[in-house]
Design a protein around this motif. Structure first.
Motif, PDB file in Angstrom:
ATOM      1  N   LEU A 174      13.215  19.035 106.012  1.00 48.39           N
ATOM      2  CA  LEU A 174      13.836  17.805 105.504  1.00 48.39           C
ATOM      3  C   LEU A 174      13.119  16.510 105.915  1.00 48.39           C
ATOM      4  CD1 LEU A 174      16.185  16.880 103.694  1.00 48.39           C
ATOM      5  CD2 LEU A 174      17.599  16.742 105.749  1.00 48.39           C
ATOM      6  N   PRO A 175      12.802  16.313 107.206  1.00 44.96           N
ATOM      7  CA  PRO A 175      12.190  15.024 107.570  1.00 44.96           C
ATOM      8  C   PRO A 175      10.888  14.760 106.811  1.00 44.96           C
ATOM      9  CG  PRO A 175      12.844  16.257 109.524  1.00 44.96           C
ATOM     10  CD  PRO A 175      13.014  17.176 108.370  1.00 44.96           C
ATOM     11  N   GLU A 176      10.037  15.791 106.727  1.00 43.76           N
ATOM     12  CA  GLU A 176       8.772  15.607 106.023  1.00 43.76           C
ATOM     13  C   GLU A 176       9.007  15.372 104.529  1.00 43.76           C
ATOM     14  OE1 GLU A 176       5.874  15.031 107.066  1.00 43.76           O
ATOM     15  OE2 GLU A 176       4.726  15.271 105.193  1.00 43.76           O
ATOM     16  N   LEU A 177       9.958  16.111 103.973  1.00 48.39           N
ATOM     17  CA  LEU A 177      10.259  15.938 102.543  1.00 48.39           C
ATOM     18  C   LEU A 177      10.766  14.526 102.262  1.00 48.39           C
ATOM     19  CD1 LEU A 177      12.021  19.204 101.300  1.00 48.39           C
ATOM     20  CD2 LEU A 177       9.856  18.256 100.490  1.00 48.39           C
ATOM     21  N   GLU A 178      11.604  14.037 103.155  1.00 47.98           N
ATOM     22  CA  GLU A 178      12.148  12.676 102.971  1.00 47.98           C
ATOM     23  C   GLU A 178      11.017  11.655 103.011  1.00 47.98           C
ATOM     24  OE1 GLU A 178      15.110  11.899 102.062  1.00 47.98           O
ATOM     25  OE2 GLU A 178      16.633  13.181 102.996  1.00 47.98           O
ATOM     26  N   PHE A 180      13.710   6.170  88.160  1.00 46.64           N
ATOM     27  CA  PHE A 180      14.133   7.534  88.482  1.00 46.64           C
ATOM     28  C   PHE A 180      14.118   7.712  89.999  1.00 46.64           C
ATOM     29  CE2 PHE A 180      12.853  12.074  89.242  1.00 46.64           C
ATOM     30  CZ  PHE A 180      14.054  12.637  88.851  1.00 46.64           C
ATOM     31  N   ARG A 181      15.181   8.301  90.523  1.00 45.71           N
ATOM     32  CA  ARG A 181      15.276   8.533  91.969  1.00 45.71           C
ATOM     33  C   ARG A 181      15.638   9.993  92.234  1.00 45.71           C
ATOM     34  NH1 ARG A 181      13.910   4.584  95.604  1.00 45.71           N
ATOM     35  NH2 ARG A 181      15.478   5.377  97.058  1.00 45.71           N
ATOM     36  N   ILE A 182      15.109  10.488  93.335  1.00 49.22           N
ATOM     37  CA  ILE A 182      15.426  11.862  93.736  1.00 49.22           C
ATOM     38  C   ILE A 182      16.160  11.836  95.070  1.00 49.22           C
ATOM     39  CG2 ILE A 182      14.446  14.090  94.473  1.00 49.22           C
ATOM     40  CD1 ILE A 182      12.074  13.500  92.589  1.00 49.22           C
ATOM     41  N   LYS A 183      17.151  12.667  95.166  1.00 48.33           N
ATOM     42  CA  LYS A 183      17.907  12.775  96.407  1.00 48.33           C
ATOM     43  C   LYS A 183      17.912  14.238  96.849  1.00 48.33           C
ATOM     44  CE  LYS A 183      22.324  11.339  98.166  1.00 48.33           C
ATOM     45  NZ  LYS A 183      23.695  11.037  97.851  1.00 48.33           N
ATOM     46  N   ILE A 184      17.837  14.445  98.148  1.00 52.18           N
ATOM     47  CA  ILE A 184      17.860  15.830  98.638  1.00 52.18           C
ATOM     48  C   ILE A 184      19.257  16.165  99.154  1.00 52.18           C
ATOM     49  CG2 ILE A 184      16.863  17.476 100.266  1.00 52.18           C
ATOM     50  CD1 ILE A 184      14.340  15.636 100.271  1.00 52.18           C
ATOM     51  N   ILE A 185      19.793  17.263  98.672  1.00 55.25           N
ATOM     52  CA  ILE A 185      21.121  17.723  99.095  1.00 55.25           C
ATOM     53  C   ILE A 185      20.921  19.023  99.865  1.00 55.25           C
ATOM     54  CG2 ILE A 185      23.399  18.511  98.291  1.00 55.25           C
ATOM     55  CD1 ILE A 185      23.060  15.786  97.203  1.00 55.25           C
ATOM     56  N   MET A 186      21.529  19.112 101.029  1.00 51.12           N
ATOM     57  CA  MET A 186      21.369  20.340 101.823  1.00 51.12           C
ATOM     58  C   MET A 186      22.405  21.389 101.430  1.00 51.12           C
ATOM     59  SD  MET A 186      18.787  20.071 103.740  1.00 51.12           S
ATOM     60  CE  MET A 186      19.058  21.734 104.366  1.00 51.12           C
ATOM     61  N   GLY A 187      21.931  22.604 101.240  1.00 48.30           N
ATOM     62  CA  GLY A 187      22.842  23.737 101.073  1.00 48.30           C
ATOM     63  C   GLY A 187      23.351  24.151 102.446  1.00 48.30           C
TER      64      GLY A 187
END
Lengths: 387, 596
Positions: free
Chosen positions: A123-127, A144-151
């Motif tokens: 996650l940190p690197e992806l962010e 356009f924006r991307i958000k990361i959601i954790m499973g």
């Protein structure tokens, strides 16, 4: 490393790629042009189900709804699959790029990456990577924006409608279909949901054109694929290979000389026994795979292998539908009973009929695909089930 | 008009509205597809898979309850493939189900049992899963017993609790083989937000959720020569009991029911209607008093709007969910509890009975009434005011146990005292009924004239919409209530707790300025109560409601304040509404409860 029989491809991990350039060039094209290019390439979903990517995008683009979403399914949970982790780790910008192109085509302003709970370390690197990608979009004035959601670790949340439920804060359970995501997905809005690898291929097709991809593979299985190779092999790891090889060719390259079976497509896939290596093509004309390739040598008990898969399904079923919830428990207790001699060997046939019912009546792909490994292991290794 | 879709089911062409499911399209052709998780009142789950059908061109068998029709579709409901799959699925459910049918409370009333019988599932072909689970029965609640070993995970209860009641006391916990229907932290039903409404019981296809029955206790009291057993029957019972005794929905069986109760051996068969009328007197005056304090005395401590307190499911809901509004509840006990308190005081005195020898039984359309009777506050007579509460269903069981041929029973009248009823009391059983009864009395008290509606039928407060707002203008007041001249009494009626929540949220958010709120926990009011005959659906509830209003319009006396026994009890015992004795026996208080 030699690849005597197999053609190694380097589209996914090739670092010679300037996302900004590709996006700029792609934005110069019409949506129809992009869809046609994808259609021409023959790209099919790389998560395993193999739905043509171009059509998924096209159907969603056709929806009049103003709010649409693109979602990257990074809930890589299939046993024996670890290629999406590698892709997200090594070339995240290409994943984002694929999402941006998809968003342009369908008309989405928001994208989400649903990241497998166990991949939190990424996650940190992806962010950080995402931040720089958002800068590119800003420079190009792309909204356009991307958000990361954790499973949170449930296998079932890799099933697209369960994934939407999870994203919406509900229990991760598959929905009734139709409606399909292209019409009513996340937040009941038209949604494209693609596997990580699919998005990168889509982006690479934008970069290189359809030709480069289409020239690889076979009529039913165009292009190349990233394989996660594990089990009894001296060369476990991630490999991007041209599609269309037989299991025999694959085993020649990756086997340890004593391979008795290859499980293609993970626990929900098919077990190919040695006697069928030659005739079985890895791809949509033979055994499809989301990338998981597990090799087993003669030291392995196929009863244990099957038992292990069934335990996995028994636990990972969401539990809502009867065939999957109860069926998995019956299959596991059933093979145990046969093995212990508490039930006659013919009970296996009864269980096979049950597996057939699960295949056609379960609510989602999870319950439907339990039959794949069950059939292929029980049929090909019956003696190991009984004795 | 919506678009028509043409399809074929079992070779028969049919045209149905777009969006219709295969299940409903088949129904139009009188083709019955078996179902389990499907329920008319609930959203589509599609999880039991019993209703799967074959669809041309489809590899899988879709669940007909969840699959919308499409043009040119060809569906087969009765192929070998379908039958094999269906049998497998029923067989799987049976393997998960504690199929001790002969000793099950739902024996003969179980949908799984019916399906198994219909499909001739002979010997269970799969391994019995029950011994592999560590099931524990939740039998702590005085209202509802939950037995997970009989649960088939159809989630009807979960959907009921969430969609109809907005309570979500029941939810799905865990996954895979461990998936189960459970409560917050798996606490007993008794210790969570469960309102005891019993709507889940009404919809559970098996014996996993049933009422706690008090059949043996009641029989024991009847057979005890030392005991004087009085029974009261709630308004909604008389329009539904017949359904459990081979009669059609909507048949009024008041007279037969009274005969049956006498034949069962109850010493006195009385009517909750009597205390329903008494409730109107107390609650009506309470409302008028609150209005007076607010409007004339400008007393800031007066809580308005005032809300009805007859429905114990609603009471527990507000105690958990909106405890800051407990002061808005009428302090009146429900008719059941007023009756109980009077049975062991007024009634015992008049009949010269030792109250310790009086056993007070009630027949209710409700499971929450069992909990209500168990509340520690409900002992104002010095004894437990209502000893045992039976549901409509339990009464039907007793009638069958006693070998009575219900349909052929003659009709008889309630005993006296506390057996007199009015039309106003009867309509307590339907949503809007308490409001209508209260208005019939309050309007007349304030104006000296009858409510200005044709035949006393205040039709605007009737109906099945979840929330109904009605404003009544008060004109021509008598001197005592002059301050209400020209006032507009704003009322609202809600049934089903999801609708109750809508009303309470609007009150909380200051979006409404109601004076009087009627809330019933169950869909349709008590006629749709959790203790009523199973099955339930909108059509059945409509028929029961029609019967209730038919009973009302056929009554000689239709206003609570004209009930001669009510007039007599004030004269002989209570003195006046809201008097000292009333407060002691007929009013109560509430307590805040946890929100989980």
């Amino acid at each position: 490393m030699s690849y005597s029989n197999l053609k190694r491809v380097d589209l996914i991990f090739d670092k010679e790629c300037n996302p900004k350039e590709i996006i700029k060039n792609t934005w110069a094209k019409s949506n129809d042009q992009i869809i046609n290019e994808l259609l021409e390439s023959g790209l099919k979903g790389r998560g395993g189900a193999g739905f043509p990517t171009a059509l998924k995008w096209k159907y969603t683009a056709e929806q009049p709804e103003p709010d649409k979403y693109i979602i990257c399914n990074a809930d890589e949970g299939e046993p024996g699959t670890f290629k999406d982790r590698e892709i997200l780790f090594k070339v995240p910008q290409k994943v984002f790029g694929g999402m941006a192109v998809g968003a342009k085509v369908i008309g989405a302003k928001e994208g989400f990456i649903y990241l497998r709970g166990e991949y939190r370390f990424l996650l940190p690197e992806l962010e950080a990577q995402l931040e720089s990608f958002h800068e590119i979009l800003k420079d190009l004035k792309i909204d356009f924006r991307i958000k990361i959601i954790m499973g949170s670790g449930a296998y079932i949340c890799g099933e697209e409608s369960a994934l939407f439920e999870s994203m919406e804060g509900h229990r991760g359970e598959p929905r009734n279909k139709p409606p399909y995501p292209t019409i009513a997905g996340f937040r009941s809005k038209p949604t494209v949901i693609n596997n990580v690898e699919t998005l990168v291929y889509a982006f690479m097709i934008c970069m290189h054109g359809a030709r480069k991809f289409k020239d690889l593979g076979t009529a039913d299985s165009r292009g190349s694929k990233v394989f996660s190779i594990s089990g009894d092999t001296p060369k476990a790891g991630i490999y991007e290979l041209e599609l269309g090889m037989t299991v025999e060719q694959f085993v020649e390259e990756f086997g340890d000389g004593d391979t008795k079976a290859v499980q293609v497509g993970g626990a929900s896939g098919f077990c190919v026994p040695r006697k069928k290596f030659k005739e079985t093509i890895i791809g949509f004309e033979g055994v499809p795979t989301g990338g998981s390739m597990m090799l087993f040598n003669s030291s392995r008990s196929m009863f244990n292998v099957l038992h292990n898969y069934l335990e996995f399904f028994e636990e990972e079923s969401c539990g809502q539908c009867t065939p999957c919830r109860v069926g998995c428990q019956q299959l596991i207790l059933g093979i145990e009973a046969v093995k212990k001699g508490e039930r006659h060997a013919s009970y296996l046939e009864h269980l096979q009929k049950l597996a057939q019912t699960m295949k056609i009546t379960a609510k989602c792909g999870l319950g439907q695909s339990v039959a794949n490994s069950f059939f292929s292991i029980v049929e090909n290794f019956k003696e190991e089930m009984i004795y | 008009m919506s678009k028509k879709i043409n399809l074929k089911i079992d070779g028969i062409p049919v045209a149905v509205d777009e969006g219709t499911t295969i299940l409903k399209a088949a129904k139009q052709l009188n083709i019955h597809i078996p179902t389990l998780c499907y329920h008319d009142d609930l959203c589509i789950a599609g999880n039991c898979r019993v209703c799967v059908v074959e669809m041309k061109g489809s590899r899988t068998l879709p669940a007909s309850c969840a699959m919308p029709v499409s043009e040119g579709m060809e569906v087969m409901t009765n192929t070998l493939k379908v039958r094999t799959a269906r049998k497998h699925i029923i067989d799987l459910l049976l393997s998960e189900h504690n199929a001790k049918c002969t000793t099950c409370y739902k024996n003969g009333k179980c949908e799984l049992q019916e399906l198994a019988a219909e499909n001739k599932i002979s010997t269970a072909s799969f391994i019995d899963l029950v011994p592999h689970k560590n099931y524990q029965m939740d039998a702590y609640s005085p209202s509802i017993i939950k037995d997970d070993s009989k649960c088939i995970r159809c989630q009807r209860c979960v959907r009921t609790c969430e969609e109809l009641q907005h309570v979500s006391a029941l939810g799905v916990a865990y996954k895979g083989d461990k998936m189960k229907i459970s409560t917050f932290f798996e606490n007993p039903m008794f210790e969570v937000v469960c309102t005891n409404c019993g709507q889940c019981v009404n919809r559970c296809p098996t014996g996993a959720l049933v009422e706690r029955n008090y059949l043996e206790e009641v029989w024991a009291a009847i057979y005890d020569p030392d005991k004087h057993v009085v029974v009261q029957t709630a308004p909604a019972v008389r329009v539904a009991l017949g359904e459990d005794l081979n009669l059609e929905p909507g048949v009024i069986v008041t007279g037969k029911m009274v005969t049956a109760l006498k034949r069962l051996g109850f010493d006195s068969v009385l009517d909750t209607d009597f205390t329903a009328d008494l409730t109107i007197m107390e609650e009506g005056f309470e409302l008028l008093t609150r209005l007076k304090k607010a409007l004339v005395d400008k007393d800031p401590s007066v809580k308005l709007p005032m809300a009805t307190s007859c429905s114990p499911g609603w009471i527990k809901f507000i105690e958990h969910t909106y405890p800051e509004y407990l002061g808005n509840l009428s302090t009146c006990k429900s008719p059941q509890q007023m009756f109980g308190a009077l049975a062991k005081t007024y009634y015992a005195q008049k009949r010269k009975l030792d109250p310790s020898k009086v056993v007070s039984i009630s027949i209710m359309p409700c499971t929450a009434k069992k909990f209500e009777a168990d509340r520690p506050e409900m002992r104002s007579s010095g004894y437990k005011d209502v000893d045992y509460v039976l549901t409509t269903r339990e009464l039907a069981i007793m009638i069958k146990q006693a070998g009575l041929e219900f349909a052929s029973l003659p009709e008889s009248h309630y005993d006296s005292i506390m057996g007199e009823s009015t039309g106003a009391a009867v309509i307590f059983g339907a949503t809007g009924g308490v409001m209508e009864a209260a208005l019939r009395t309050a309007y007349e008290v304030v104006t000296g004239r009858e409510v200005p509606f044709n035949g006393l039928n205040i039709t605007p407060v009737r109906g099945m919409e979840g929330v109904r707002e009605v404003t009544i203008k008060i004109e021509g007041t008598v001197p005592e209530w002059k301050f209400l001249e020209g006032a507009e009494l704003k009322t609202v009626i809600a049934h089903g707790l999801t609708n109750a929540k809508k009303v309470m949220d609007s009150v909380r958010d200051g979006k409404s300025n109601y004076h009087f709120i009627e809330i019933m926990a169950c869909p349709g009011g008590c006629i749709g109560g959790g203790g009523q005959p199973i099955p339930t659906n909108a059509e059945i509830r409509k028929k029961r409601t029609e019967a209730i209003f038919a009973e009302d319009s056929g009554m000689k006396i239709r206003k609570s304040h004209e009930n001669p026994e009510v007039i007599a009890i004030y004269k002989e015992f209570l003195e006046k509404p809201l008097g000292h004795k009333s407060h002691e026996l007929l009013h109560t208080h509430y307590k805040e409860r946890a929100r989980h």
